[in-house]
Design a protein around this motif. Structure first.
Motif, PDB file in Angstrom:
ATOM      1  N   SER A 187       0.815  -1.208   0.000  1.00 10.31           N
ATOM      2  CA  SER A 187       0.000   0.000   0.000  1.00 10.31           C
ATOM      3  C   SER A 187       0.848   1.256   0.000  1.00 10.31           C
ATOM      4  O   SER A 187       1.786   1.414   0.777  1.00 10.31           O
ATOM      5  N   GLY A 188       0.510   2.144  -0.923  1.00 14.56           N
ATOM      6  CA  GLY A 188       1.196   3.421  -1.011  1.00 14.56           C
ATOM      7  C   GLY A 188       2.360   3.444  -1.977  1.00 14.56           C
ATOM      8  O   GLY A 188       2.983   4.486  -2.164  1.00 14.56           O
ATOM      9  N   PHE A 189       2.670   2.293  -2.607  1.00 10.26           N
ATOM     10  CA  PHE A 189       3.807   2.220  -3.509  1.00 10.26           C
ATOM     11  C   PHE A 189       3.394   1.529  -4.807  1.00 10.26           C
ATOM     12  O   PHE A 189       2.764   0.480  -4.772  1.00 10.26           O
ATOM     13  N   THR A 190       3.763   2.106  -5.915  1.00  4.70           N
ATOM     14  CA  THR A 190       3.500   1.460  -7.195  1.00  4.70           C
ATOM     15  C   THR A 190       4.463   0.288  -7.370  1.00  4.70           C
ATOM     16  O   THR A 190       5.532   0.251  -6.745  1.00  4.70           O
ATOM     17  N   PRO A 191       4.123  -0.663  -8.226  1.00  4.68           N
ATOM     18  CA  PRO A 191       5.076  -1.743  -8.510  1.00  4.68           C
ATOM     19  C   PRO A 191       6.414  -1.212  -9.029  1.00  4.68           C
ATOM     20  O   PRO A 191       7.469  -1.801  -8.750  1.00  4.68           O
ATOM     21  N   LEU A 232      15.911  -3.025  -6.467  1.00  4.39           N
ATOM     22  CA  LEU A 232      17.195  -2.883  -7.151  1.00  4.39           C
ATOM     23  C   LEU A 232      18.214  -2.185  -6.257  1.00  4.39           C
ATOM     24  O   LEU A 232      19.387  -2.567  -6.210  1.00  4.39           O
ATOM     25  N   ASP A 233      17.768  -1.160  -5.528  1.00 12.18           N
ATOM     26  CA  ASP A 233      18.668  -0.465  -4.598  1.00 12.18           C
ATOM     27  C   ASP A 233      19.139  -1.409  -3.497  1.00 12.18           C
ATOM     28  O   ASP A 233      20.328  -1.428  -3.147  1.00 12.18           O
ATOM     29  N   LEU A 234      18.221  -2.177  -2.941  1.00 16.71           N
ATOM     30  CA  LEU A 234      18.578  -3.096  -1.864  1.00 16.71           C
ATOM     31  C   LEU A 234      19.565  -4.146  -2.343  1.00 16.71           C
ATOM     32  O   LEU A 234      20.547  -4.460  -1.655  1.00 16.71           O
ATOM     33  N   ASN A 235      19.321  -4.706  -3.513  1.00 17.48           N
ATOM     34  CA  ASN A 235      20.236  -5.705  -4.047  1.00 17.48           C
ATOM     35  C   ASN A 235      21.619  -5.119  -4.272  1.00 17.48           C
ATOM     36  O   ASN A 235      22.643  -5.750  -3.971  1.00 17.48           O
ATOM     37  N   LEU A 288       2.816  -8.974  -4.099  1.00 18.88           N
ATOM     38  CA  LEU A 288       4.170  -8.485  -3.851  1.00 18.88           C
ATOM     39  C   LEU A 288       5.163  -9.647  -3.882  1.00 18.88           C
ATOM     40  O   LEU A 288       6.261  -9.523  -4.447  1.00 18.88           O
ATOM     41  N   ILE A 289       4.776 -10.765  -3.312  1.00 19.94           N
ATOM     42  CA  ILE A 289       5.626 -11.965  -3.358  1.00 19.94           C
ATOM     43  C   ILE A 289       5.901 -12.365  -4.801  1.00 19.94           C
ATOM     44  O   ILE A 289       7.039 -12.688  -5.169  1.00 19.94           O
ATOM     45  N   ASN A 290       4.872 -12.337  -5.623  1.00 21.30           N
ATOM     46  CA  ASN A 290       5.053 -12.711  -7.031  1.00 21.30           C
ATOM     47  C   ASN A 290       6.018 -11.761  -7.740  1.00 21.30           C
ATOM     48  O   ASN A 290       6.823 -12.197  -8.581  1.00 21.30           O
ATOM     49  N   GLN A 291       5.968 -10.469  -7.396  1.00 19.04           N
ATOM     50  CA  GLN A 291       6.895  -9.527  -8.019  1.00 19.04           C
ATOM     51  C   GLN A 291       8.331  -9.819  -7.593  1.00 19.04           C
ATOM     52  O   GLN A 291       9.250  -9.785  -8.426  1.00 19.04           O
ATOM     53  N   VAL A 292       8.531 -10.110  -6.315  1.00 19.88           N
ATOM     54  CA  VAL A 292       9.885 -10.423  -5.851  1.00 19.88           C
ATOM     55  C   VAL A 292      10.382 -11.717  -6.493  1.00 19.88           C
ATOM     56  O   VAL A 292      11.547 -11.814  -6.897  1.00 19.88           O
ATOM     57  N   ASN A 293       9.507 -12.700  -6.613  1.00 23.11           N
ATOM     58  CA  ASN A 293       9.901 -13.944  -7.283  1.00 23.11           C
ATOM     59  C   ASN A 293      10.340 -13.681  -8.720  1.00 23.11           C
ATOM     60  O   ASN A 293      11.310 -14.271  -9.215  1.00 23.11           O
ATOM     61  N   GLU A 294       9.624 -12.787  -9.392  1.00 21.42           N
ATOM     62  CA  GLU A 294       9.946 -12.487 -10.784  1.00 21.42           C
ATOM     63  C   GLU A 294      11.285 -11.767 -10.893  1.00 21.42           C
ATOM     64  O   GLU A 294      12.111 -12.089 -11.753  1.00 21.42           O
ATOM     65  N   ILE A 295      11.526 -10.813 -10.005  1.00 23.52           N
ATOM     66  CA  ILE A 295      12.793 -10.082 -10.078  1.00 23.52           C
ATOM     67  C   ILE A 295      13.942 -10.993  -9.668  1.00 23.52           C
ATOM     68  O   ILE A 295      15.075 -10.839 -10.152  1.00 23.52           O
ATOM     69  N   ASN A 296      13.684 -11.968  -8.793  1.00 28.26           N
ATOM     70  CA  ASN A 296      14.721 -12.945  -8.456  1.00 28.26           C
ATOM     71  C   ASN A 296      15.152 -13.746  -9.691  1.00 28.26           C
ATOM     72  O   ASN A 296      16.286 -14.213  -9.784  1.00 28.26           O
ATOM     73  N   HIS A 327      14.600  -8.784 -19.422  1.00 25.72           N
ATOM     74  CA  HIS A 327      15.153  -9.816 -18.560  1.00 25.72           C
ATOM     75  C   HIS A 327      16.673  -9.689 -18.519  1.00 25.72           C
ATOM     76  O   HIS A 327      17.301  -9.327 -19.509  1.00 25.72           O
ATOM     77  N   VAL A 328      17.229  -9.970 -17.336  1.00 27.87           N
ATOM     78  CA  VAL A 328      18.679  -9.995 -17.167  1.00 27.87           C
ATOM     79  C   VAL A 328      19.026 -11.312 -16.482  1.00 27.87           C
ATOM     80  O   VAL A 328      18.149 -12.102 -16.131  1.00 27.87           O
ATOM     81  N   GLU A 329      20.307 -11.549 -16.284  1.00 32.19           N
ATOM     82  CA  GLU A 329      20.720 -12.723 -15.526  1.00 32.19           C
ATOM     83  C   GLU A 329      20.146 -12.643 -14.116  1.00 32.19           C
ATOM     84  O   GLU A 329      20.157 -11.572 -13.505  1.00 32.19           O
ATOM     85  N   PRO A 330      19.642 -13.734 -13.576  1.00 28.06           N
ATOM     86  CA  PRO A 330      19.124 -13.703 -12.202  1.00 28.06           C
ATOM     87  C   PRO A 330      20.176 -13.193 -11.219  1.00 28.06           C
ATOM     88  O   PRO A 330      21.379 -13.374 -11.432  1.00 28.06           O
ATOM     89  N   PHE A 331      19.722 -12.564 -10.162  1.00 26.78           N
ATOM     90  CA  PHE A 331      20.647 -12.060  -9.152  1.00 26.78           C
ATOM     91  C   PHE A 331      21.518 -13.196  -8.618  1.00 26.78           C
ATOM     92  O   PHE A 331      21.035 -14.313  -8.398  1.00 26.78           O
ATOM     93  N   ALA A 332      22.786 -12.884  -8.382  1.00 26.81           N
ATOM     94  CA  ALA A 332      23.691 -13.877  -7.808  1.00 26.81           C
ATOM     95  C   ALA A 332      23.195 -14.327  -6.435  1.00 26.81           C
ATOM     96  O   ALA A 332      23.307 -15.504  -6.072  1.00 26.81           O
ATOM     97  N   THR A 333      22.663 -13.380  -5.674  1.00 20.72           N
ATOM     98  CA  THR A 333      22.059 -13.692  -4.383  1.00 20.72           C
ATOM     99  C   THR A 333      20.603 -13.252  -4.435  1.00 20.72           C
ATOM    100  O   THR A 333      20.312 -12.055  -4.366  1.00 20.72           O
ATOM    101  N   PRO A 334      19.675 -14.169  -4.587  1.00 21.57           N
ATOM    102  CA  PRO A 334      18.266 -13.784  -4.668  1.00 21.57           C
ATOM    103  C   PRO A 334      17.741 -13.308  -3.325  1.00 21.57           C
ATOM    104  O   PRO A 334      18.303 -13.616  -2.270  1.00 21.57           O
TER     105      PRO A 334
END
Length: 319
Positions: A101-105, A113-116, A149-157, A166-173
């Motif tokens: 709530s309060g944040f767009t996807p 991306l910042d956190l990663n 939100l879980i589905n979005q994180v799974n997708e970015i992982n 699409h890019v290479e999956p994060f080295a540390t998901p």
């Protein structure tokens, strides 16, 4: 180590970790307000620290002409910055909350991306408070439920972004937990329905559950049995908040929809000052914590809002 690794370590070694959640300071305050809270509690070897997320709010102020003006503001700094500051200063695992709530996807994607980039891979994924009951601002297209939100994180992982690239999956998901409600979420028609949706979140990838605050351990034990009965096997971490003010006898049930046992309420009613209430809250928290540890919980997770001194006194007695 990630939170799930720490929790599994505690289960394997039959120990109970100490962890806590804090709020970013109000806008204009220094990060040292956060550091002061951590400094009070770091002697108990917190294995991870959660940082709450905050969204835009509506604030009404009186102008010089006497008219009431509506303004939109975010009262606390962003969770990403606070999490990064704590990680850099203390080298402790940090768990920023990410809310729907309060944040767009798109805003969520940028935060991820910042956190990663900062090397922060643990998240607590939550829906957040409903704007229908609070003076909050909704964002167009925001996720409606934590499962989205879980589905979005799974997708970015997996390296997938909202624009279709699409890019290479994060080295540390990212690894993430979700919230559970021993007394059921206020919008759920019943506890079984609430646990059905909790299982959906776990099946989608949530690796552990952190509960809403509660004051009756039996409700937590009953909740854990129910989640196990439906096939949820991930660690369940109890959330504890010491009562620290007379007003909380009515405020906590109203805001968090949690019952306060009569044995505790009766002791609070005897108190004349908040200092007396704090002592009651500490004693109850010690009793709660010791019993939960005896039942083998992997961590006691404390909510420190207006209660960091009480949390310290409880931790001294049980760790």
């Amino acid at each position: 180590m990630k939170v799930i690794e720490l929790l599994n370590q505690a289960i394997e070694n039959k120990t109970t970790h100490f962890s806590f959640e804090l709020l970013p300071p109000l806008r204009g305050n220094s990060i040292y307000k956060v550091f002061n809270t951590i400094d009070k509690l770091k002697e108990f070897d917190p294995k991870y620290i959660n940082i709450t997320a905050h969204r835009d709010e509506v604030v009404f102020t009186e102008s010089e002409s006497g008219l009431i003006e509506k303004k939109i503001t975010r009262k606390r700094p962003g969770t990403v910055a606070v999490a990064a500051a704590i990680k850099n200063e203390y080298k402790i695992t940090v768990v920023p909350h990410v809310i729907c709530s309060g944040f767009t996807p798109e805003e969520t994607e940028n935060a991820l991306l910042d956190l990663n980039f900062l090397g922060i891979y643990d998240l607590l994924l939550l829906r957040g408070d409903s704007s229908s009951r609070h003076a909050f601002i909704s964002s167009e297209g925001e996720h409606k439920y934590a499962i989205d939100l879980i589905n979005q994180v799974n997708e970015i992982n997996k390296g997938g972004f909202l624009d279709g690239t699409h890019v290479e999956p994060f080295a540390t998901p990212f690894s993430f937990g979700t919230a559970g409600y021993p007394e059921k979420h206020e919008e759920a028609p019943n506890i079984d329905s609430d646990i059905y949706w909790l299982k959906r979140k776990v099946d989608a990838g949530a690796e552990y559950i952190v509960t809403q605050m509660f004051f009756d351990n039996q409700k937590f034990f009953d909740f854990v049995k129910k989640v196990r009965d439906v096939g949820i096997t991930v660690p369940v971490v109890p959330g504890i908040k010491p009562i620290s003010a007379l007003s909380q006898l009515t405020v906590l049930p109203q805001i968090f929809k949690t019952d306060i046992p009569e044995a505790l309420a009766a002791e609070v009613r005897k108190c004349k000052t908040n200092d007396e209430v704090k002592q009651v809250g500490i004693e109850w928290g010690i009793q709660q914590g010791k019993e939960l540890i005896q039942h083998g919980v992997p961590s006691l997770h404390f909510y420190t809002l207006m209660a960091s001194d009480c949390v310290r006194d409880i931790a001294k007695a049980i760790y």
